[in-house]
Design a protein around this motif. Structure first.
Motif, PDB file in Angstrom:
ATOM      1  N   GLY A 195       0.799  -1.219   0.000  1.00  0.00           N
ATOM      2  CA  GLY A 195       0.000   0.000   0.000  1.00  0.00           C
ATOM      3  C   GLY A 195       0.829   1.266   0.000  1.00  0.00           C
ATOM      4  N   ILE A 196       1.998   1.204  -0.626  1.00  0.00           N
ATOM      5  CA  ILE A 196       2.879   2.361  -0.672  1.00  0.00           C
ATOM      6  C   ILE A 196       3.277   2.667  -2.110  1.00  0.00           C
ATOM      7  N   LYS A 197       3.800   3.860  -2.322  1.00  0.00           N
ATOM      8  CA  LYS A 197       4.322   4.238  -3.628  1.00  0.00           C
ATOM      9  C   LYS A 197       5.746   3.704  -3.764  1.00  0.00           C
ATOM     10  N   PRO A 198       6.197   3.418  -4.997  1.00  0.00           N
ATOM     11  CA  PRO A 198       7.566   2.911  -5.176  1.00  0.00           C
ATOM     12  C   PRO A 198       8.628   3.799  -4.536  1.00  0.00           C
ATOM     13  N   GLU A 199       8.449   5.094  -4.598  1.00  0.00           N
ATOM     14  CA  GLU A 199       9.462   5.995  -4.034  1.00  0.00           C
ATOM     15  C   GLU A 199       9.519   5.941  -2.506  1.00  0.00           C
ATOM     16  N   GLU A 200       8.510   5.313  -1.889  1.00  0.00           N
ATOM     17  CA  GLU A 200       8.523   5.144  -0.435  1.00  0.00           C
ATOM     18  C   GLU A 200       9.192   3.831  -0.029  1.00  0.00           C
ATOM     19  N   ALA A 201       9.468   2.982  -1.009  1.00  0.00           N
ATOM     20  CA  ALA A 201      10.025   1.647  -0.730  1.00  0.00           C
ATOM     21  C   ALA A 201      11.540   1.640  -0.869  1.00  0.00           C
ATOM     22  N   VAL A 202      12.150   0.699  -0.165  1.00  0.00           N
ATOM     23  CA  VAL A 202      13.592   0.464  -0.269  1.00  0.00           C
ATOM     24  C   VAL A 202      13.801  -0.986  -0.688  1.00  0.00           C
ATOM     25  N   MET A 203      14.465  -1.178  -1.832  1.00  0.00           N
ATOM     26  CA  MET A 203      14.791  -2.523  -2.311  1.00  0.00           C
ATOM     27  C   MET A 203      16.146  -2.925  -1.756  1.00  0.00           C
ATOM     28  N   VAL A 204      16.207  -4.076  -1.099  1.00  0.00           N
ATOM     29  CA  VAL A 204      17.444  -4.584  -0.509  1.00  0.00           C
ATOM     30  C   VAL A 204      17.822  -5.882  -1.210  1.00  0.00           C
ATOM     31  N   GLY A 205      19.036  -5.968  -1.737  1.00  0.00           N
ATOM     32  CA  GLY A 205      19.449  -7.192  -2.403  1.00  0.00           C
ATOM     33  C   GLY A 205      20.938  -7.256  -2.637  1.00  0.00           C
ATOM     34  N   ASP A 206      21.390  -8.417  -3.087  1.00  0.00           N
ATOM     35  CA  ASP A 206      22.821  -8.650  -3.291  1.00  0.00           C
ATOM     36  C   ASP A 206      23.215  -8.623  -4.760  1.00  0.00           C
TER      37      ASP A 206
END
Length: 262
Positions: A195-206
């Motif tokens: 329920g958030i906008k992409p700019e509010e999200a943080v993608m974490v990965g390797d």
């Protein structure tokens, strides 16, 4: 890092290697729960159901629930269902993809599909290739869960969904719509679930080629953790190859927790 609406967390290479938990993965998830930061486990894996992914995490000591798992199969099924509710779909894939498409209200068929939805399929045959390419040439839409060409396994590196898709594309002359990382569909689906906008999200990965690229393409902030594929030694090469740079880089998950303030 401030104003985090939610975290999208990669699995293999970020929280575990195969059947072995990466140090502090359990502590990270526990800390996120305590801090009440929403998150989802976001994976290109199309073979497993959300329940089996969650069970795999719990077996390693990482607290996880099925509703916190977002797979490329779930995103692919949602993509088709939103475009054509109840569409006739031919599945080339395994349990995770079949269940996702069924639960999305799609009609599973073995002839005259409107869509060919393909993921990893370890029972893939020449007949599978012939049927899929014929359907696509006749007008069925070709949707690919994820473009991973090779996968790690207990027997070493094995062909992934992207390898099978390459054969189908060669035989049909039609490229697929790609749902999983590095494309943005999977990430966009995950943010919608939170329920958030992409700019509010943080993608974490390797993985610079999948995780970080997908996050960047979707408009998310990105954090690269050096716990898997990407290292200090190859980072510059990956940045040049992908054309993207992570917003933050953490050596390990302990450093990530410091960055997140949890």
């Amino acid at each position: 890092m401030n104003n985090i609406g939610g975290l999208l967390i990669d699995l293999d290479g970020t929280l575990y290697h195969g059947r072995h938990m990466i140090p502090d993965a359990d502590k990270l998830i526990a800390a996120l729960r305590k801090a009440e930061i929403p998150f989802l486990f976001v994976t290109n894996n199309s073979s497993r159901t959300a329940a089996s992914v969650a069970a795999h995490l719990r077996e390693m000591g990482i607290d996880a629930n099925p509703e916190e798992v977002c797979t490329s199969s779930l995103a692919a099924a949602r993509y088709v269902a939103e475009e054509s509710p109840g569409a006739a779909v031919a599945i080339i894939g395994e349990e995770g993809l079949l269940q996702a498409c069924t639960e999305a209200g799609l009609t599973i068929v073995t002839e005259k599909p409107q869509y060919v939805v393909q993921g990893i399929d370890r029972s893939f045959t020449y007949e599978s290739l012939a049927r899929a390419s014929r359907w696509i040439r006749e007008g069925a839409r070709f949707v690919l869960t994820n473009p991973d060409v090779m996968l790690p396994s207990d027997d070493g590196i094995t062909p992934g969904a992207g390898t099978l898709a390459a054969a189908i594309e060669a035989a049909s002359g039609v490229p697929p719509v790609v749902i999983g990382k590095p494309e943005s569909h999977l990430v966009a689906y995950a943010t919608s679930l939170l329920g958030i906008k992409p700019e509010e999200a943080v993608m974490v990965g390797d993985n610079m080629r999948t995780d970080i690229s997908a996050g960047a393409h979707a408009g998310c902030r990105t954090v690269l953790v050096l716990t898997g594929l990407t290292t200090r030694d190859n980072l510059e090469d990956y940045q040049r190859l992908t054309g993207v740079k992570p917003d933050e880089i953490c050596a390990d998950l302990a450093e990530l927790m410091v960055l997140l303030g949890v």
